[in-house]
Motif scaffolding. Sequence first.
Motif, short mmCIF file in Angstrom:
data_model
loop_
_atom_site.label_atom_id
_atom_site.label_comp_id
_atom_site.label_asym_id
_atom_site.label_seq_id
_atom_site.Cartn_x
_atom_site.Cartn_y
_atom_site.Cartn_z
N PRO A 108 0.92 -1.29 0.05
CA PRO A 108 0.16 0.00 -0.05
C PRO A 108 0.95 1.18 0.12
CG PRO A 108 -0.80 -1.52 1.66
CD PRO A 108 0.58 -2.00 1.35
N SER A 109 0.30 2.27 -0.53
CA SER A 109 0.99 3.59 -0.71
C SER A 109 1.64 3.96 0.55
CB SER A 109 0.38 4.44 -1.68
OG SER A 109 -1.00 4.99 -0.93
N ASP A 110 0.78 3.69 1.63
CA ASP A 110 1.21 4.54 2.89
C ASP A 110 2.09 3.54 3.98
OD1 ASP A 110 -0.89 2.39 3.34
OD2 ASP A 110 -1.88 3.44 4.77
N VAL A 111 2.60 2.46 3.23
CA VAL A 111 3.38 1.50 3.91
C VAL A 111 4.73 1.40 3.43
CG1 VAL A 111 3.96 -0.85 4.42
CG2 VAL A 111 1.53 -0.20 4.40
N SER A 112 5.79 1.90 4.19
CA SER A 112 7.13 1.94 3.55
C SER A 112 7.78 0.52 3.50
CB SER A 112 8.09 2.62 4.87
OG SER A 112 7.65 3.94 5.09
N PRO A 113 8.54 0.52 2.48
CA PRO A 113 9.28 -1.01 2.05
C PRO A 113 10.04 -1.51 3.51
CG PRO A 113 9.45 0.29 0.48
CD PRO A 113 8.90 1.26 1.61
N PRO A 114 10.28 -2.51 3.94
CA PRO A 114 11.22 -2.86 5.05
C PRO A 114 12.44 -2.75 4.65
CG PRO A 114 10.37 -4.96 3.81
CD PRO A 114 9.76 -3.98 3.42
N VAL A 115 13.39 -2.36 5.64
CA VAL A 115 14.74 -2.31 5.68
C VAL A 115 15.47 -3.43 5.50
CG1 VAL A 115 16.79 -0.83 6.36
CG2 VAL A 115 14.46 0.22 6.62
N ASP A 116 16.35 -3.64 4.55
CA ASP A 116 17.11 -4.89 4.49
C ASP A 116 16.51 -6.16 4.92
OD1 ASP A 116 19.27 -6.25 3.57
OD2 ASP A 116 20.59 -5.90 5.56
N GLN A 117 15.52 -6.54 4.35
CA GLN A 117 14.48 -7.55 4.91
C GLN A 117 14.99 -9.00 4.63
OE1 GLN A 117 11.32 -8.60 2.51
NE2 GLN A 117 9.95 -9.85 4.01
N TYR A 118 15.79 -9.17 3.78
CA TYR A 118 16.60 -10.40 3.45
C TYR A 118 17.85 -10.52 4.05
CZ TYR A 118 12.32 -12.38 1.42
OH TYR A 118 11.05 -12.65 0.98
N GLY A 119 18.43 -9.36 4.30
CA GLY A 119 19.88 -9.42 4.72
C GLY A 119 20.87 -9.12 3.70
N TYR A 120 20.43 -8.43 2.45
CA TYR A 120 21.18 -8.20 1.73
C TYR A 120 22.37 -7.22 1.76
CZ TYR A 120 18.51 -10.34 -2.07
OH TYR A 120 17.76 -11.50 -3.07
N LEU A 121 22.14 -6.25 2.55
CA LEU A 121 23.08 -5.29 2.92
C LEU A 121 23.94 -6.09 3.95
CD1 LEU A 121 21.35 -1.89 3.68
CD2 LEU A 121 23.44 -2.37 2.22
N MET A 122 23.56 -6.67 4.85
CA MET A 122 24.36 -7.53 5.85
C MET A 122 25.29 -8.33 4.90
SD MET A 122 23.08 -10.62 8.43
CE MET A 122 24.18 -11.63 9.29
N GLY A 123 24.91 -9.29 3.99
CA GLY A 123 25.72 -9.89 3.27
C GLY A 123 27.00 -9.14 2.34
N ILE A 124 26.44 -7.95 1.79
CA ILE A 124 27.32 -7.11 1.04
C ILE A 124 28.32 -6.29 1.96
CG2 ILE A 124 27.34 -5.15 -0.43
CD1 ILE A 124 24.75 -5.82 -1.48
N ARG A 125 27.91 -6.12 3.14
CA ARG A 125 28.97 -5.44 3.91
C ARG A 125 29.84 -6.60 4.78
NH1 ARG A 125 24.81 -0.83 6.52
NH2 ARG A 125 25.03 0.24 4.62
N ASN A 126 29.51 -7.69 4.87
CA ASN A 126 30.46 -8.83 5.28
C ASN A 126 31.44 -9.17 4.10
OD1 ASN A 126 29.80 -9.39 8.16
ND2 ASN A 126 28.11 -10.19 7.44
N LEU A 127 31.04 -9.35 2.97
CA LEU A 127 31.78 -9.70 1.84
C LEU A 127 32.76 -8.50 1.55
CD1 LEU A 127 29.23 -10.86 -0.98
CD2 LEU A 127 31.29 -12.06 -0.07
N ILE A 128 32.38 -7.20 1.85
CA ILE A 128 33.35 -6.10 1.69
C ILE A 128 34.35 -6.18 2.70
CG2 ILE A 128 33.61 -3.47 2.28
CD1 ILE A 128 30.98 -3.31 0.63
N SER A 129 33.98 -6.68 4.08
CA SER A 129 34.88 -6.82 5.17
C SER A 129 36.09 -7.69 5.01
CB SER A 129 34.13 -6.89 6.43
OG SER A 129 34.98 -7.20 7.52
#
Length: 280
Positions: free
Chosen positions: A252-273
């Motif tokens: 719905p237009s009044d619902v914000s998308p979840p932040v990093d719901q599936y842990g993509y940022l977590m994975g990318i940042r661990n790869l970078i580290s």
Amino acid sequence: MTMDSPVLTPTLSDISFLSAPSSLNAFDHTVAGSTSFFSSRVTPGVVFKPVQNLEKSFYQSVSQFPLLHSLVPRFYGAISSGSSEFLILEDLTFGYEQPCIMDVKLGIVHHDLPPYYESHHPHVRANGEVRKSKYITAPLLGFCLSGMQVYKNGSVKTLTKEESRLLTADTVRDALYDFFHDGVQLRLDAIQTCLTRLRRCDQYFQDQPPFHMRSSSLLFLYDSTPSASRPENADVRLIDHAHARLFSSFLPSDVSPPVDQYGYLMGIRNLISILESLMI
């Protein structure tokens, strides 16, 4: 391909004259995944992937989002061959003499989550309510290796999907080191280029991305024998978009998308580290 061979980049006008591939052959450089890729001698530089509707929609709309568009393979349209339909995608190995390839699946889980999690949980842990990944590292690091091939002194070494599932949070670092070692030296140039690409992926996913994604992978590539015909010595692309949906298509237009719901940022940042630690 010799060092003097030109690298040909197909264009939409080239492919528009092709009504269907005259013959499709299994693509040589696949290291993971259950989807088959095909190639054709008629159109070097592209691969053919069986169409899945969500993935087709993703590629048809991704050009609206410049940063994401720069992180995925080029899309040249779709084509029918007999009763089958295929996406025409950039062959990311084209121009490489000895392509070293690694598939890294992103996320802490690789299946759709219950609706409650989609709207309430920004981060989901693999617990009793959510089926665990088959990979040990996924819930711990946000990524898992799905397979790789690397040329070492002219010979190919592989890591299969089954072997990848046994990697732990400790041994996955050794596997990443092994991928970037060409048998003579650790390819610091390739690591540096991949780090630059990963930081662009990080930028995309931290800035309220428009797409809901699941089970996507990062494809790492470098040429163990860089040649004058391929100035770029390495690359990282975001692939596998069979589950990608625009948030606007179901939230719905009044619902914000979840932040990093599936842990993509977590994975990318661990790869970078981890890759940064290999540079030391």
